[in-house]
Design an enzyme around this catalytic site. Structure first.
Site, PDB file in Angstrom:
ATOM      1  N   GLY A  23     -26.090 -34.597 -51.708  1.00 50.19           N
ATOM      2  CA  GLY A  23     -27.350 -34.334 -52.394  1.00 50.19           C
ATOM      3  C   GLY A  23     -27.247 -33.069 -53.218  1.00 50.19           C
ATOM      4  N   ASN A  24     -28.271 -32.811 -54.007  1.00 55.76           N
ATOM      5  CA  ASN A  24     -28.278 -31.592 -54.813  1.00 55.76           C
ATOM      6  C   ASN A  24     -29.698 -31.229 -55.225  1.00 55.76           C
ATOM      7  OD1 ASN A  24     -28.104 -33.679 -57.098  1.00 55.76           O
ATOM      8  ND2 ASN A  24     -26.064 -33.767 -56.192  1.00 55.76           N
ATOM      9  N   SER A  42     -21.234 -27.279 -56.061  1.00 52.86           N
ATOM     10  CA  SER A  42     -20.617 -28.501 -55.540  1.00 52.86           C
ATOM     11  C   SER A  42     -19.852 -28.213 -54.243  1.00 52.86           C
ATOM     12  CB  SER A  42     -19.655 -29.019 -56.615  1.00 52.86           C
ATOM     13  OG  SER A  42     -18.967 -30.134 -56.143  1.00 52.86           O
ATOM     14  N   GLY A  43     -19.953 -29.121 -53.279  1.00 52.72           N
ATOM     15  CA  GLY A  43     -19.074 -29.097 -52.114  1.00 52.72           C
ATOM     16  C   GLY A  43     -19.247 -28.007 -51.081  1.00 52.72           C
ATOM     17  N   SER A  53     -23.047 -28.541 -59.130  1.00 51.64           N
ATOM     18  CA  SER A  53     -23.144 -29.872 -58.529  1.00 51.64           C
ATOM     19  C   SER A  53     -22.569 -30.963 -59.443  1.00 51.64           C
ATOM     20  CB  SER A  53     -24.619 -30.167 -58.258  1.00 51.64           C
ATOM     21  OG  SER A  53     -24.805 -31.543 -58.090  1.00 51.64           O
ATOM     22  N   GLU A  65     -23.675 -33.775 -59.905  1.00 47.05           N
ATOM     23  CA  GLU A  65     -24.758 -34.503 -60.591  1.00 47.05           C
ATOM     24  C   GLU A  65     -25.518 -33.639 -61.592  1.00 47.05           C
ATOM     25  OE1 GLU A  65     -24.612 -37.483 -60.503  1.00 47.05           O
ATOM     26  OE2 GLU A  65     -23.973 -38.173 -58.526  1.00 47.05           O
ATOM     27  N   HIS A  83     -32.125 -34.404 -55.202  1.00 47.42           N
ATOM     28  CA  HIS A  83     -31.440 -35.677 -54.980  1.00 47.42           C
ATOM     29  C   HIS A  83     -30.904 -35.643 -53.554  1.00 47.42           C
ATOM     30  CE1 HIS A  83     -28.536 -38.779 -54.850  1.00 47.42           C
ATOM     31  NE2 HIS A  83     -27.510 -37.954 -54.939  1.00 47.42           N
TER      32      HIS A  83
HETATM   33 ZN   LIG Z   1     -25.685 -38.358 -54.192  1.00 46.28          ZN
END
Ligand SMILES: [Zn+2]
Length: 217
Positions: free
Chosen positions: A31-32, A48-49, A77, A79, A98
């Site tokens: 998610g983000n 990210s991550g 992220s 996304e 998200h």
């Molecule tokens: Zn996702």
């Protein structure tokens, strides 16, 4: 011009991630979360991550609405392009979450829509939530499909993936996350008993008008 970067908004991303985790709405790094500062037009986004419980304010990435990184050493992220596409398409959106919660993901893997079956849902989220066409994670195609299926509503399912919720601010986006997941849960349980009543469009409209007049949505 020097763009003012706010520690307060970085902390908002950190705190919202911990809250999502605490409420069992996501696991691990999935998610983000992002926030748009309407004064500077800068977007604050999760890196990210990194696990939600390990993210610190220094890890938050700040970008402009075209995707140029203004501050941050971590990778934004995966996304990010989906978040930016939504901010660029919708003037009323100030925060995006998200996530991969169980019950709305059940609908996201079927490709089904979540119809307007409860009053809180139709007032806050919209007449329904529909599922976007498939796009690989992080792809431009996913970003485009999400914008199309989101329309003017406050949530969208991503096929074989998860859910995305928006709000005028983070508080509202978080509320949308809870209401979408709760309504998906109710919908699936009611279908297992046999049926549920979908609220007629004219009643949905009346409730949305009432909410707009009384709560300033
Ligand atoms: Zn996702």
């Amino acid at each position: 011009m020097e763009l003012k970067i706010s520690e307060k908004y970085k902390k908002l991303i950190v705190d919202t991630g911990r809250e999502l985790y605490k409420q069992n709405l996501t696991i691990g790094t999935w998610g983000n979360i992002s926030f748009l500062d309407s004064d500077t037009d800068l977007v604050y986004i999760k890196p990210s991550g990194i696990e939600y419980n390990e993210i610190e304010t220094k890890d938050i990435v700040v970008l402009d609405k075209k995707g140029k990184i203004v501050e941050g050493t971590k990778k934004p992220s995966i996304e990010t392009s989906m978040h930016l596409a939504i901010y660029n398409a919708r003037d009323d959106v100030g925060a995006i979450i998200h996530y991969h919660p169980i019950y709305s993901s059940v609908l996201a893997v079927t490709g089904l829509s979540l119809p307007g079956i409860s009053e809180d849902f139709v007032q806050l989220v919209g007449n329904k939530v529909v599922c976007a066409k498939y796009g690989l994670p992080g792809s431009k195609e996913l970003a485009k499909n999400a914008v199309i299926a989101l329309g003017e509503r406050k949530a969208v399912f991503l096929l074989n993936h998860g859910t995305l919720c928006v709000g005028r601010d983070m508080k509202e986006a978080m509320k949308v996350c809870s209401v979408v997941e709760k309504t998906a849960h109710i919908y699936i349980l009611s279908k297992s008993i046999g049926k549920c009543r979908i609220i007629p469009e004219e009643d949905i409209k009346a409730m949305q008008d009432f909410a707009k007049d009384n709560y300033g949505n």
